[in-house]
Design a protein around this motif. Structure first.
Motif, PDB file in Angstrom:
ATOM      1  N   ALA A 136       1.151  -2.645  -0.356  1.00  0.00           N
ATOM      2  CA  ALA A 136       0.930  -3.540   0.786  1.00  0.00           C
ATOM      3  C   ALA A 136       0.784  -2.756   2.089  1.00  0.00           C
ATOM      4  O   ALA A 136      -0.103  -3.042   2.906  1.00  0.00           O
ATOM      5  CB  ALA A 136       2.087  -4.533   0.896  1.00  0.00           C
ATOM      6  N   LYS A 137       1.632  -1.766   2.283  1.00  0.00           N
ATOM      7  CA  LYS A 137       1.593  -0.985   3.526  1.00  0.00           C
ATOM      8  C   LYS A 137       0.338  -0.123   3.608  1.00  0.00           C
ATOM      9  O   LYS A 137      -0.181   0.136   4.707  1.00  0.00           O
ATOM     10  CB  LYS A 137       2.846  -0.104   3.606  1.00  0.00           C
ATOM     11  N   LEU A 138      -0.167   0.308   2.483  1.00  0.00           N
ATOM     12  CA  LEU A 138      -1.336   1.183   2.446  1.00  0.00           C
ATOM     13  C   LEU A 138      -2.648   0.411   2.481  1.00  0.00           C
ATOM     14  O   LEU A 138      -3.725   1.010   2.566  1.00  0.00           O
ATOM     15  CB  LEU A 138      -1.289   2.054   1.188  1.00  0.00           C
ATOM     16  N   THR A 139      -2.584  -0.892   2.376  1.00  0.00           N
ATOM     17  CA  THR A 139      -3.784  -1.730   2.410  1.00  0.00           C
ATOM     18  C   THR A 139      -4.127  -2.075   3.857  1.00  0.00           C
ATOM     19  O   THR A 139      -3.418  -2.839   4.520  1.00  0.00           O
ATOM     20  CB  THR A 139      -3.570  -3.027   1.603  1.00  0.00           C
ATOM     21  N   LYS A 140      -5.197  -1.498   4.341  1.00  0.00           N
ATOM     22  CA  LYS A 140      -5.631  -1.761   5.723  1.00  0.00           C
ATOM     23  C   LYS A 140      -7.013  -1.150   5.933  1.00  0.00           C
ATOM     24  O   LYS A 140      -7.456  -0.273   5.187  1.00  0.00           O
ATOM     25  CB  LYS A 140      -4.647  -1.170   6.730  1.00  0.00           C
ATOM     26  N   ASP A 141      -7.676  -1.619   6.972  1.00  0.00           N
ATOM     27  CA  ASP A 141      -8.992  -1.096   7.357  1.00  0.00           C
ATOM     28  C   ASP A 141      -9.978  -1.111   6.198  1.00  0.00           C
ATOM     29  O   ASP A 141     -10.763  -0.166   6.003  1.00  0.00           O
ATOM     30  CB  ASP A 141      -8.861   0.340   7.914  1.00  0.00           C
ATOM     31  N   GLY A 142      -9.933  -2.177   5.391  1.00  0.00           N
ATOM     32  CA  GLY A 142     -10.883  -2.290   4.294  1.00  0.00           C
ATOM     33  C   GLY A 142     -10.567  -1.439   3.087  1.00  0.00           C
ATOM     34  O   GLY A 142     -11.366  -1.361   2.152  1.00  0.00           O
TER      35      GLY A 142
END
Length: 410
Positions: free
Chosen positions: A178-184
């Motif tokens: 969850a924390k690593l999911t970002k900016d596509g």
């Protein structure tokens, strides 16, 4: 997948299997007094350039050591099992056959293989799970020089930037993804295609949670499938996992589109080629701290079909060479496999740090056919279908598994 480098083809037509009716296999001593064979035929499915070259080197080494010429044949993975079953029916199998370990049960059931004990091949020093993978009706018909498996491979730079430690438990994996999911970009990538490849990737979650293939709709099974489904529904893993094979997963990871991936040891050489990619490998996270992951064994087993005494004996000499420690190590290093003997594997892990997590997992790994034997392919497909149904939102987890249990007939 072996297991696992390519999608495993575990189903064949009922007509083919019925045609291969069991018949007594002549012992290795049949043909006593006949001239020793000086050449044998061999069949495998190492069709990719890197794997084929590495395997050819192994065969060349053993041809030199034994003085036996090896005429190699190779076919694509998806053609292997149909070809083997057809050849078993027509009694035209090669003298030495390397087949994906989950298919051994089906091939042995035709009566086309000979026990390896006929050639002085023993199971001394091998991991018990590897012995089980090559055993049918209490007889040893196949032994693998090396195996592969799955682990969690992560991008060190992305985890460090996010302040995330490599996860060890399901809760930690969920939080990290969850924390690593970002900016596509996604936190985690894995394969969930509707075939053995999808089942192979799901089994570490399934088995590590205490579920069994004989009861696909158990609470333990539902818990494992719900966990994986939640990773997708939360956005931590792409909905495209239902269409990604393991090569696609590796592409996503190498391309920086996923911070972590579930994938196999065969990817190590490719990852090493990416000079700007700093990766690490840890065992697949488990439900509770202190537990051990239970992954599925991948890789190919060497078998000796019924072809006549002299050629069987010659094939036995070649297989014994392939199973020797120096050759086992050479193959494992070239193909990113784990040696099948415990002591050899431990030595290998020390020398190859990127492979240590895979080595650690072999001790608790399981043969996919140990529990169900010839019934495994049908159960595997039922589980793969349940995985698809749940991940696409077509069917709730409990209903998907109930349907899988009914379809499996187990």
């Amino acid at each position: 997948m072996s297991v696992a480098r390519r999608a495993l083809v575990l189903t064949a037509s009922a007509a083919l299997l019925a045609a291969c009716s069991p018949s007594p296999a002549p012992s290795a001593s049949n043909g006593a007094g006949a001239p020793a064979a000086t050449s044998i035929t061999e069949l495998d499915y190492y069709a990719d350039e890197q794997g084929s070259a590495a395997w050819q080197k192994i065969l060349d080494t053993c041809a030199t050591q034994t003085g036996i010429k090896i005429e190699r044949q190779k076919v694509p993975t998806n053609q292997m099992l149909p070809k083997v079953l057809q050849s078993a029916s027509s009694k035209t199998l090669p003298n030495l056959l390397f087949t994906d370990n989950p298919t051994l049960q089906q091939v042995a059931a035709t009566g086309a293989l000979t026990p390896l004990t006929d050639y002085g091949i023993t199971t001394d020093g091998y991991y018990p799970s590897i012995v089980k993978a090559g055993t049918y009706q209490d007889k040893l018909y196949g032994v693998a020089p090396g195996v592969n498996g799955l682990a969690l491979i992560y991008n060190k730079d992305l985890l460090q930037a996010a302040g995330v430690e490599p996860p060890k438990t399901w809760d930690e994996l969920k939080a990290a993804a969850a924390k690593l999911t970002k900016d596509g970009k996604y936190g985690l990538a894995f394969s969930a295609i509707p075939s053995e490849e999808g089942t192979w990737q799901f089994l570490p979650f399934f088995w590590s949670n205490g579920a069994e293939l004989s009861q696909l709709d158990s609470p333990k099974s539902a818990q494992a499938l719900q966990y994986v489904t939640d990773l997708v529904n939360s956005g931590s893993a792409s909905k495209s996992v239902v269409t990604w094979n393991q090569n696609d997963v590796a592409d996503q990871f190498v391309g920086g589109n996923a911070a972590m991936m579930i994938n196999g040891s065969w990817n190590i050489a490719r990852l090493d080629e990416q000079k700007s990619l700093h990766y690490g490998v840890v065992p697949i996270p488990v439900p509770q701290a202190g537990g051990k992951p239970v992954v599925a064994l991948g890789g190919e087993v060497g078998t000796i079909p019924v072809t006549g005494g002299p050629t069987q004996q010659a094939a036995g000499k070649v297989l014994s060479c392939i199973l020797s420690e120096p050759t086992m190590l050479e193959w494992s290093k070239a193909h990113a496999y784990i040696p099948s003997k415990t002591a050899t594997a431990q030595k290998f892990g020390t020398e190859q740090p990127s492979m240590q997590a895979f080595v650690d997992e072999v001790g608790t790994a399981r043969s996919r056919t140990a529990e169900l034997g010839e019934k495994y392919p049908k159960v595997s497909q039922a589980l793969a279908d349940a995985l698809q149904a749940a991940l696409t939102g077509k069917t709730p987890v409990d209903q998907a598994l109930k349907a899988a249990q009914q379809a499996s007939g187990s």
